[in-house]
Design an enzyme around this catalytic site. Structure first.
Site, PDB file in Angstrom:
ATOM      1  N   HIS A  76       8.275  -7.415  -3.331  1.00 45.11           N
ATOM      2  CA  HIS A  76       6.769  -7.979  -3.938  1.00 45.11           C
ATOM      3  C   HIS A  76       7.057  -9.419  -4.648  1.00 45.11           C
ATOM      4  O   HIS A  76       7.316  -9.265  -5.994  1.00 45.11           O
ATOM      5  CB  HIS A  76       6.357  -6.866  -4.987  1.00 45.11           C
ATOM      6  CG  HIS A  76       5.788  -5.383  -4.266  1.00 45.11           C
ATOM      7  ND1 HIS A  76       4.513  -5.431  -3.772  1.00 45.11           N
ATOM      8  CD2 HIS A  76       6.492  -4.535  -3.823  1.00 45.11           C
ATOM      9  CE1 HIS A  76       4.320  -4.360  -3.209  1.00 45.11           C
ATOM     10  NE2 HIS A  76       5.709  -3.673  -3.128  1.00 45.11           N
ATOM     11  N   CYS A 123       5.373  -6.195   1.811  1.00 42.23           N
ATOM     12  CA  CYS A 123       5.679  -4.697   1.884  1.00 42.23           C
ATOM     13  C   CYS A 123       4.829  -3.961   2.918  1.00 42.23           C
ATOM     14  O   CYS A 123       5.214  -4.395   4.084  1.00 42.23           O
ATOM     15  CB  CYS A 123       5.463  -4.119   0.417  1.00 42.23           C
ATOM     16  SG  CYS A 123       6.242  -2.632   0.276  1.00 42.23           S
ATOM     17  N   TYR A 124       3.865  -3.032   2.558  1.00 42.71           N
ATOM     18  CA  TYR A 124       3.239  -2.376   3.509  1.00 42.71           C
ATOM     19  C   TYR A 124       2.502  -3.433   4.651  1.00 42.71           C
ATOM     20  O   TYR A 124       2.572  -3.406   5.778  1.00 42.71           O
ATOM     21  CB  TYR A 124       2.150  -1.648   3.228  1.00 42.71           C
ATOM     22  CG  TYR A 124       1.354  -0.778   4.059  1.00 42.71           C
ATOM     23  CD1 TYR A 124       1.573   0.307   4.756  1.00 42.71           C
ATOM     24  CD2 TYR A 124       0.112  -1.595   4.670  1.00 42.71           C
ATOM     25  CE1 TYR A 124       0.856   1.007   5.734  1.00 42.71           C
ATOM     26  CE2 TYR A 124      -0.700  -0.733   5.551  1.00 42.71           C
ATOM     27  CZ  TYR A 124      -0.319   0.523   6.130  1.00 42.71           C
ATOM     28  OH  TYR A 124      -0.985   1.074   6.995  1.00 42.71           O
ATOM     29  N   GLY A 141       0.880  -1.208  -0.042  1.00 43.62           N
ATOM     30  CA  GLY A 141       0.078   0.085   0.099  1.00 43.62           C
ATOM     31  C   GLY A 141       0.854   1.176  -0.043  1.00 43.62           C
ATOM     32  O   GLY A 141       2.011   1.227   0.398  1.00 43.62           O
ATOM     33  N   LYS A 172     -10.021 -12.544 -16.366  1.00 42.39           N
ATOM     34  CA  LYS A 172     -10.266 -12.761 -17.723  1.00 42.39           C
ATOM     35  C   LYS A 172      -9.925 -14.090 -18.392  1.00 42.39           C
ATOM     36  O   LYS A 172     -10.719 -14.711 -18.799  1.00 42.39           O
ATOM     37  CB  LYS A 172      -9.662 -11.739 -18.732  1.00 42.39           C
ATOM     38  CG  LYS A 172      -9.816 -11.772 -20.206  1.00 42.39           C
ATOM     39  CD  LYS A 172     -11.352 -11.505 -20.633  1.00 42.39           C
ATOM     40  CE  LYS A 172     -11.468  -9.986 -20.608  1.00 42.39           C
ATOM     41  NZ  LYS A 172     -12.937  -9.817 -21.266  1.00 42.39           N
ATOM     42  N   ASP A 213     -16.628 -11.637 -22.385  1.00 44.08           N
ATOM     43  CA  ASP A 213     -17.485 -12.039 -20.920  1.00 44.08           C
ATOM     44  C   ASP A 213     -19.074 -12.078 -21.012  1.00 44.08           C
ATOM     45  O   ASP A 213     -19.564 -13.265 -20.421  1.00 44.08           O
ATOM     46  CB  ASP A 213     -17.135 -10.681 -20.196  1.00 44.08           C
ATOM     47  CG  ASP A 213     -15.781 -10.476 -19.878  1.00 44.08           C
ATOM     48  OD1 ASP A 213     -14.966 -11.355 -19.904  1.00 44.08           O
ATOM     49  OD2 ASP A 213     -15.297  -9.156 -20.043  1.00 44.08           O
ATOM     50  N   GLU A 216       4.670 -10.998  -6.014  1.00 46.34           N
ATOM     51  CA  GLU A 216       3.546 -11.246  -6.994  1.00 46.34           C
ATOM     52  C   GLU A 216       3.951 -10.647  -8.201  1.00 46.34           C
ATOM     53  O   GLU A 216       3.242 -11.096  -9.283  1.00 46.34           O
ATOM     54  CB  GLU A 216       2.339 -10.379  -6.373  1.00 46.34           C
ATOM     55  CG  GLU A 216       2.229  -8.991  -6.595  1.00 46.34           C
ATOM     56  CD  GLU A 216       2.797  -8.550  -5.340  1.00 46.34           C
ATOM     57  OE1 GLU A 216       2.770  -7.400  -5.066  1.00 46.34           O
ATOM     58  OE2 GLU A 216       3.616  -9.190  -4.503  1.00 46.34           O
TER      59      GLU A 216
END
Length: 512
Positions: free
Chosen positions: A171, A81-82, A54, A368, A229, A173
């Site tokens: 991070h 992180c945060y 964040g 997606k 979608d 991710e």
């Protein structure tokens, strides 16, 4: 119920990427705002909790926090992180602002790892970690130990093995962190002991059951755009309720060249109640004089609702409105963390005047690529499943500034040529999305020894796994050259073509 991991979002730009990485491990997850109560979190029976990064500093009074009781649930926690700094602060450690380069890191860093730690086990003891922090941990909480460090961050990762609390300052991710996906996978499998029971086959069965239980013998009206979608949603709903589904395609006039005809041809072959509504003049009149992007989206959304209201009033006993909303739509519209990136016309609740009992959004928990996977699971034609993404407002948000018939025709022709060149060079399966944008910029040019003052077209092509982040596609110069020459020569009103080389973030994929 599927095993569930919860991502608590503190306003991070990568929270959705964390969620996607978890699902790639066949583990279901949800993103919840930091304001979520511990009681609600506990009601989800999570097997693991991840605290996101964040933009705030944990030592500020106004910084977002979860209740400390989250650490008393007996559930493994990973702070990123945060999220790590918050864990440190709540459990008795100390985080301070970095006063010099020591402790402050942005971008690539070489980290050294203790590979005896469960989330690093079997991975290299040195690799690249992606950092983005101006604060640093100076004292770790009691019971923790350091399991990774970098040149400027002595506490790059910490762990309390007895309580299964893990914190990483980097991070894992993002693609830039080597072995980052494997670290998240090890947290899920080695720490949370996840079985990996999230699959499209199971989701499909449960979705059919949920739709039947919700709808019963009532009738449903689906907003069918012809995109991936809404098309997958149409097949899913049709498989659940059959002829009780009516699909309405609204021609707002902002589709790509020849696309409306293709959509009508495709869906007329399905066993659906298919209705086409020509509302082109209505949309153009509503957008006359409007240039601001968010206002465009809101007007288009409102006009969609007005059109559907009229259609619904002509149909008998329609109780439900169905939409092809997907998870990124919900997140980007601010429904998760309150930070609206852009509005989506199919997100935001049900206006009171609509004659529907409720909105059904059977894809609203899917990314997606998961929607495509579900389409294949149901046997939907691959050409439809892998159709290029297209925004609900269509070309209206690919024309910068006020929309006119002249601009619309210019963009349709330019976009058609670009897509044709991509297909001719067999490059359509190598990139995720590609399109043309009509900028609001005119520039001086020379054509046939005559001075021109015409529009500039921007070409955009990106590669992505989940559409939450994206890299600009490095198209071969031969493709860009052919597209540029053809557009300038064949599209009246254009004398310049540029190529966008910006990734997401900091940009979004669309321009508006």
């Amino acid at each position: 119920m599927n095993e569930t991991v919860l991502v608590i979002d503190f306003g991070a730009q990568y929270s959705e990427v964390i969620a996607r990485r978890i699902r790639e491990c066949n583990v279901y997850c949800e993103v919840l705002p930091w304001t979520t109560s511990t009681t609600f979190i506990q009601s989800k029976s999570p097997i693991g909790i991840i605290l996101s990064g964040g933009p705030n500093s944990v030592y500020e009074k106004s910084s977002p926090r979860v209740d400390k009781s989250i650490f008393d649930l007996g559930v493994p926690v990973l702070g990123i992180c945060y999220g790590m700094q918050l864990m440190v602060t709540l459990l008795g450690g100390e985080v301070v602002p970095a006063e010099s380069e020591k402790g402050r890191e942005y971008g690539k860093a070489i980290a050294s790892f203790d590979t005896r730690c469960k989330i690093f086990k079997g991975l290299p003891n040195k690799s690249v970690a992606w950092m983005s922090h101006g604060d640093h941990t100076t004292r770790i909480p009691e019971g923790f130990k350091v399991v990774a460090h970098t040149k400027n961050c002595e506490n790059a990762a910490i762990v309390n093995e007895n309580k299964n609390f893990y914190g990483v300052q980097f991070h894992p991710e993002v693609e830039h962190t080597q072995c980052g996906k494997e670290m998240i996978q090890r947290f899920l499998l080695n720490v949370c002991h996840a079985k990996g029971d999230w699959s499209m086959k199971d989701y499909y069965k449960k979705a059919i059951e949920d739709i039947k239980n919700e709808v019963g013998n009532k009738k449903v009206l689906l907003a069918l755009s012809g995109g991936v979608d809404s098309s997958v949603a149409a097949v899913l709903l049709s498989n659940a309720i059959g002829k009780n589904l009516t699909c309405v395609y609204v021609d707002h006039g902002f589709m790509r060249k020849n696309e409306t005809e293709e959509i009508v041809s495709t869906f007329s072959k399905y066993d659906l109640n298919f209705i086409k509504v020509d509302a082109r003049k209505e949309f153009m009149n509503a957008l006359k004089g409007v240039s601001e992007p968010e206002k465009k989206r809101h007007i288009i959304g409102k006009t969609f609702i007005d059109v559907f209201s009229r259609v619904a009033s002509e149909l008998k006993d329609v109780d439900y409105l169905a939409q092809g909303t997907i998870y990124p739509d919900v997140i980007e519209s601010g429904s998760i963390n309150g930070n609206t990136i852009k509005s989506h016309h199919n997100v935001g609740g049900l206006p009171e005047h609509l004659p529907f009992k409720k909105i059904i959004e059977p894809l609203s928990k899917l990314f997606k690529d998961e929607v495509r996977e579900l389409g294949l699971e149901m046997g939907v034609d691959e050409a439809l499943v892998f159709r290029q993404p297209f925004p609900g407002p269509g070309l209206a948000v690919r024309i910068i500034g006020e929309i006119t018939e002249e601009k619309l025709n210019i963009l349709k022709d330019a976009d058609y040529i670009f897509r044709e060149v991509i297909a001719k060079n067999k490059y359509q399966n190598k990139i995720s999305q590609y399109f043309a944008v009509l900028t609001n910029v005119r520039s001086v040019g020379v054509m046939g020894d005559m001075r021109t003052y015409q529009y500039a077209i921007a070409l955009r092509a990106v590669s992505t796994d989940d559409f939450m982040t994206a890299n600009y596609a490095k198209l071969p110069y031969r493709i860009l050259d052919e597209a540029s020459r053809r557009i300038v020569n064949e599209v009246q009103g254009v004398n310049r073509v540029v190529y966008d080389v910006t990734s997401k973030p900091p940009a979004t994929i669309e321009y508006e």
